[in-house]
Motif scaffolding. Structure first.
Motif, PDB file in Angstrom:
ATOM      1  N   THR A 373       0.865  -1.191   0.000  1.00 57.47           N
ATOM      2  CA  THR A 373       0.000   0.000   0.000  1.00 57.47           C
ATOM      3  C   THR A 373       0.899   1.237   0.000  1.00 57.47           C
ATOM      4  O   THR A 373       2.079   1.156   0.345  1.00 57.47           O
ATOM      5  N   ASN A 374       0.303   2.364  -0.347  1.00 54.77           N
ATOM      6  CA  ASN A 374       1.085   3.593  -0.428  1.00 54.77           C
ATOM      7  C   ASN A 374       0.459   4.668   0.453  1.00 54.77           C
ATOM      8  O   ASN A 374       0.604   5.846   0.189  1.00 54.77           O
ATOM      9  N   ILE A 375      -0.281   4.227   1.464  1.00 53.73           N
ATOM     10  CA  ILE A 375      -0.986   5.169   2.343  1.00 53.73           C
ATOM     11  C   ILE A 375      -0.416   4.990   3.740  1.00 53.73           C
ATOM     12  O   ILE A 375      -0.435   3.876   4.272  1.00 53.73           O
ATOM     13  N   ASP A 376       0.080   6.054   4.331  1.00 56.80           N
ATOM     14  CA  ASP A 376       0.743   5.965   5.629  1.00 56.80           C
ATOM     15  C   ASP A 376      -0.296   5.736   6.736  1.00 56.80           C
ATOM     16  O   ASP A 376      -1.080   6.631   7.061  1.00 56.80           O
ATOM     17  N   PRO A 377      -0.323   4.534   7.333  1.00 52.29           N
ATOM     18  CA  PRO A 377      -1.366   4.251   8.338  1.00 52.29           C
ATOM     19  C   PRO A 377      -1.199   5.082   9.602  1.00 52.29           C
ATOM     20  O   PRO A 377      -2.171   5.326  10.318  1.00 52.29           O
ATOM     21  N   ILE A 378       0.037   5.556   9.866  1.00 53.60           N
ATOM     22  CA  ILE A 378       0.277   6.351  11.077  1.00 53.60           C
ATOM     23  C   ILE A 378      -0.321   7.750  10.891  1.00 53.60           C
ATOM     24  O   ILE A 378      -1.051   8.256  11.738  1.00 53.60           O
ATOM     25  N   HIS A 379      -0.064   8.334   9.716  1.00 52.12           N
ATOM     26  CA  HIS A 379      -0.576   9.674   9.423  1.00 52.12           C
ATOM     27  C   HIS A 379      -2.113   9.700   9.477  1.00 52.12           C
ATOM     28  O   HIS A 379      -2.714  10.646   9.991  1.00 52.12           O
ATOM     29  N   TYR A 380      -2.735   8.632   8.958  1.00 53.88           N
ATOM     30  CA  TYR A 380      -4.212   8.630   8.888  1.00 53.88           C
ATOM     31  C   TYR A 380      -4.865   7.899  10.061  1.00 53.88           C
ATOM     32  O   TYR A 380      -6.063   7.650  10.045  1.00 53.88           O
ATOM     33  N   ASN A 381      -4.024   7.516  11.044  1.00 53.24           N
ATOM     34  CA  ASN A 381      -4.575   6.906  12.251  1.00 53.24           C
ATOM     35  C   ASN A 381      -5.371   5.632  11.944  1.00 53.24           C
ATOM     36  O   ASN A 381      -6.486   5.448  12.444  1.00 53.24           O
ATOM     37  N   LEU A 382      -4.823   4.757  11.114  1.00 46.43           N
ATOM     38  CA  LEU A 382      -5.527   3.535  10.708  1.00 46.43           C
ATOM     39  C   LEU A 382      -5.117   2.366  11.603  1.00 46.43           C
ATOM     40  O   LEU A 382      -4.005   2.322  12.110  1.00 46.43           O
ATOM     41  N   LEU A 383      -6.034   1.417  11.768  1.00 43.25           N
ATOM     42  CA  LEU A 383      -5.809   0.344  12.742  1.00 43.25           C
ATOM     43  C   LEU A 383      -5.530  -0.990  12.057  1.00 43.25           C
ATOM     44  O   LEU A 383      -6.274  -1.424  11.174  1.00 43.25           O
ATOM     45  N   PHE A 384      -4.488  -1.652  12.517  1.00 42.86           N
ATOM     46  CA  PHE A 384      -4.105  -2.958  11.974  1.00 42.86           C
ATOM     47  C   PHE A 384      -5.191  -4.004  12.241  1.00 42.86           C
ATOM     48  O   PHE A 384      -5.484  -4.848  11.398  1.00 42.86           O
ATOM     49  N   GLU A 385      -5.808  -3.938  13.431  1.00 45.09           N
ATOM     50  CA  GLU A 385      -6.789  -4.974  13.818  1.00 45.09           C
ATOM     51  C   GLU A 385      -8.016  -4.988  12.929  1.00 45.09           C
ATOM     52  O   GLU A 385      -8.736  -5.978  12.871  1.00 45.09           O
ATOM     53  N   ARG A 386      -8.268  -3.857  12.251  1.00 41.83           N
ATOM     54  CA  ARG A 386      -9.416  -3.855  11.352  1.00 41.83           C
ATOM     55  C   ARG A 386      -9.109  -4.711  10.131  1.00 41.83           C
ATOM     56  O   ARG A 386      -9.985  -5.249   9.475  1.00 41.83           O
ATOM     57  N   PHE A 387      -7.821  -4.836   9.808  1.00 44.14           N
ATOM     58  CA  PHE A 387      -7.384  -5.617   8.653  1.00 44.14           C
ATOM     59  C   PHE A 387      -7.166  -7.079   9.041  1.00 44.14           C
ATOM     60  O   PHE A 387      -7.663  -7.996   8.406  1.00 44.14           O
ATOM     61  N   LEU A 388      -6.426  -7.290  10.126  1.00 45.19           N
ATOM     62  CA  LEU A 388      -6.098  -8.654  10.557  1.00 45.19           C
ATOM     63  C   LEU A 388      -6.359  -8.732  12.048  1.00 45.19           C
ATOM     64  O   LEU A 388      -5.597  -8.190  12.837  1.00 45.19           O
ATOM     65  N   ASN A 389      -7.439  -9.391  12.406  1.00 43.13           N
ATOM     66  CA  ASN A 389      -7.853  -9.413  13.804  1.00 43.13           C
ATOM     67  C   ASN A 389      -7.311 -10.675  14.483  1.00 43.13           C
ATOM     68  O   ASN A 389      -7.731 -11.774  14.141  1.00 43.13           O
ATOM     69  N   PRO A 390      -6.402 -10.514  15.461  1.00 44.49           N
ATOM     70  CA  PRO A 390      -5.834 -11.701  16.115  1.00 44.49           C
ATOM     71  C   PRO A 390      -6.884 -12.521  16.859  1.00 44.49           C
ATOM     72  O   PRO A 390      -6.653 -13.678  17.184  1.00 44.49           O
TER      73      PRO A 390
END
Length: 700
Positions: A373-390
């Motif tokens: 991806t080319n979108i900075d998840p830190i800048h946009y406050n995006l969450l990893f768990e929404r993508f891959l939920n342990p």
């Protein structure tokens, strides 16, 4: 004694069966049967749906197929005229070996033997006979066809040949009685043959619809298949209305002289036990350079990416990267990320435009460091768990956009890398939907076009509409249905056929990549243009733990690339990845609503909304796109008010402010829901994601 239906066509004998799997399972359960089979014509499209529905109802699912057998070799394309182009033969999987072999037999029919129908031959049957029980099928079976022609000895020789192929006790002579004169004659000869050869008998009903009263809608379905009208004389028919799911009592009345043949159906069903494994990941192995294994290679790529993406990291982002990597490793998806990284990398190295990323994958710092991806998840406050939920093991899903004109090059690369046999496109089905089925049925009934058209237009145009829903929503339609006999009949017939699959085609983007040849896991089919596809749809492949990727072709990427090439004539150093996303002139222009051809901003509604919104920055545009959908739309006035007048923003509690400040106090994003649940209710992000999923599926 007990009886089980072993010769059954469902909705997946396309335009030939109207027996919906759900209704079929309910019916045999209501009749007190403990098992039932699925034997669609030449295909296994419906076996997983049937397996799940039957298991849920406590019914033993017998998985099979009525295959087409070529008279000579499946490879012959010489014109064998009329009915001798192929014979029918029913195959049932006795165990997992049989199921695996059945998939190969059915696949070979499409991949190697397709000529009018997917045909196999004795060579294929002999090679993959293990674990399979065969029945001699209907009047179109080879044994029966010889008997109809008075060639008893030849028929007997065919029966012996099949018995030699499948083994003693694994081939049965099939009795059927739908009131057709030839069947009476054939059945007497089959009784004699059974006594002379020792090959046992089995009695079946050739099911094509669920209930006796479905004969009429089924007749309409046959007209759809053959392009005929009900009034046509010379058309295909199933005469006599006997092709429904009969009770044991009805079968005994038909075959009082062959009770053992009825008993055999139950014995065969008891022998058939296939176990299908769901949810166990079957990823292909990614070949890594010497000196690495998958895990160490993924770490190396991520660390290289981290240095490039975040040169000033104080260790905080390295910590998040390590957390994501350990989750990926624990869930068993290391190879998945390498596979995706590899084909995206191939595209970029070969100048094929790739989208910046879509969906929840943008929340992963691993995906960002790998340049998936080319979108900075830190800048946009995006969450990893929404993508891959342990806390919920499900295959990650990264959809990738490629330049519309060159998408196929990436698929070709993947096919070369993993092997032609291990990669296939995915099937999808078109169904008889509410409006269309009314038009289709009207045409078959020979009703005036304008009349039928006016009725079909009374069905509201909304997603997932059914005829029943439309009758509740539109009082005019309901009134017509209640008072006009022609409309009543038209709609009743349409309702019985509604939802049936009409045709299969190739999914626009879906590709499955397997560690072994695809037909080891799923049966194969052939699209109209000759492309080999799976017989199972995308969601089924995911349930079976297979890797499916969406290679989406996006015209916008092609347009952007062409624009960049033109712009470089004046400004050679232009790099599309380093442009200013908050260029005031561009934002002002978007605010004029002149956004034809701008991805996601070109509908009339979006143009009007952008004029009202007058975005100040890219975040406003992103929020606008997120708000402009059913549900969140209600918050648009509040959002615009907050944007223009900060004093109008209120928060129910102070903890909400840091989460909702970027969107002027409105909940716009699913990530915000997760953060609220975490910060106010103390949930882990994994559990907050479960709540988010439940909300998005409206599960109260």
């Amino acid at each position: 004694m007990a009886f089980a239906h072993l010769h059954v066509h469902t909705e997946y004998s396309l335009l030939d069966g109207s027996n919906k799997i759900k209704e079929y399972v309910e019916k045999i359960k209501a009749l007190g049967m403990t098992a039932g089979a699925i034997t669609d014509h030449g295909v296994m499209y419906g076996v997983i749906d049937f397996y799940k529905a039957a298991r849920e109802a406590g019914i033993n699912p017998v998985l099979g197929c009525e295959v087409y057998v070529a008279p000579g070799s499946r490879l012959d394309r010489e014109m064998v005229h009329g009915e001798d182009r192929y014979y029918h033969l029913v195959l049932l999987a006795e165990n997992n070996t049989g199921y695996s072999n059945l998939m190969k037999i059915v696949s070979k029919g499409f991949v190697e033997g397709y000529y009018y129908k997917p045909r196999v031959d004795m060579e294929v049957l002999e090679k993959y006979h293990e674990g399979i029980i065969a029945l001699s099928a209907c009047l179109a079976g080879e044994v029966q066809r010889n008997l109809v022609r008075g060639m008893y000895e030849e028929a007997k020789e065919v029966a012996y040949r099949y018995e030699r192929c499948f083994g003693k006790g694994n081939f049965f002579l099939e009795l059927q009685d739908h009131g057709i004169p030839e069947q009476k004659l054939v059945n007497q000869q089959l009784l004699r043959m059974s006594q002379e050869t020792g090959i046992e008998l089995v009695a079946t009903n050739d099911v094509h619809y669920t209930n006796a009263e479905d004969a009429e809608p089924h007749d309409i379905l046959l007209c759809l298949q053959t392009g005929k009208k009900l009034a046509d004389e010379d058309r295909m028919r199933y005469e006599g209305g006997q092709y429904f799911i009969k009770s044991e009592e009805q079968m005994k009345e038909l075959f009082p002289y062959a009770l053992e043949a009825l008993e055999n159906t139950h014995k065969i069903a008891e022998r058939c036990n296939v176990e299908i494994e769901f949810g166990v990941t079957k990823l292909p192995k990614f070949e890594v350079p010497q000196g690495y294994d998958s895990w160490t290679y993924l770490n190396k790529l991520c660390m290289d990416g981290l240095k490039e993406r975040y040169p000033d990291d104080d260790g905080t982002l390295k910590e998040r990267l390590d957390y994501e990597l350990s989750t990926i490793r624990r869930m068993g998806y290391v190879d998945y990320f390498l596979i995706v990284w590899d084909f995206i990398n191939y595209a970029k190295e070969h100048g094929i435009p790739v989208g910046p990323g879509r969906g929840s994958a943008a929340g992963s710092i691993v995906a960002y460091c790998l340049k998936i991806t080319n979108i900075d998840p830190i800048h946009y406050n995006l969450l990893f768990e929404r993508f891959l939920n342990p806390e919920r093991v499900s295959m990650p899903d990264i959809d990738v956009d490629f330049c519309y004109e060159r998408r196929q090059e990436v698929i070709d690369y993947v096919t070369r890398k993993y092997g032609k046999d291990c990669v296939a496109q995915i099937v999808t089905f078109g169904t008889l939907a509410a409006r269309g089925v009314i038009r289709d049925v009207g045409r078959v009934m020979d009703l005036p076009y304008a009349y039928v058209d006016s009725i079909s237009k009374m069905i509201p145009q909304e997603l997932g509409i059914t005829i029943d829903k439309a009758l509740k929503m539109n009082p005019d339609l309901k009134k017509l249905y209640d008072t006009d006999e022609t409309v009543t009949n038209l709609i009743d017939m349409a309702k019985r056929l509604e939802g049936l699959p009409r045709h299969c085609s190739m999914h626009a983007a879906g590709v499955v990549i397997c560690q072994k040849p695809v037909d080891e896991y799923v049966p194969l089919s052939r699209a109209a243009d000759g492309t080999i596809t799976t017989q199972f749809i995308m969601t089924t492949l995911e349930e079976l733990g297979l890797l499916k990727m969406d290679f989406l072709g996006l015209r916008t990427l092609t347009v952007i690339q062409n624009a960049v090439l033109l712009a470089r004539r004046k400004q050679p150093e232009l790099n599309i990845n380093q442009i200013d996303y908050n260029d005031q002139k561009v934002l002002d222009y978007i605010g004029t609503g002149k956004t034809d051809g701008v991805f996601q901003l070109e509908s009339a509604g979006m143009k009007g909304f952008m004029k009202e919104l007058k975005p100040h920055n890219l975040e406003d545009v992103i929020a606008g796109i997120s708000l402009y959908r059913p549900g969140p739309m209600d918050f648009i006035p509040q959002y615009i008010r907050g944007k223009n007048d900060s004093s109008s923003i209120t928060y129910d509690c102070p903890q909400l402010e840091p989460i909702l400040a970027p969107t002027y106090g409105c909940i716009v994003y699913q990530e915000q829901v997760m953060q609220i649940v975490r910060d106010l209710a103390g949930y882990s992000l994994g559990r907050s994601d479960l709540l988010r999923r439940a909300m998005s599926k409206k599960k109260a």
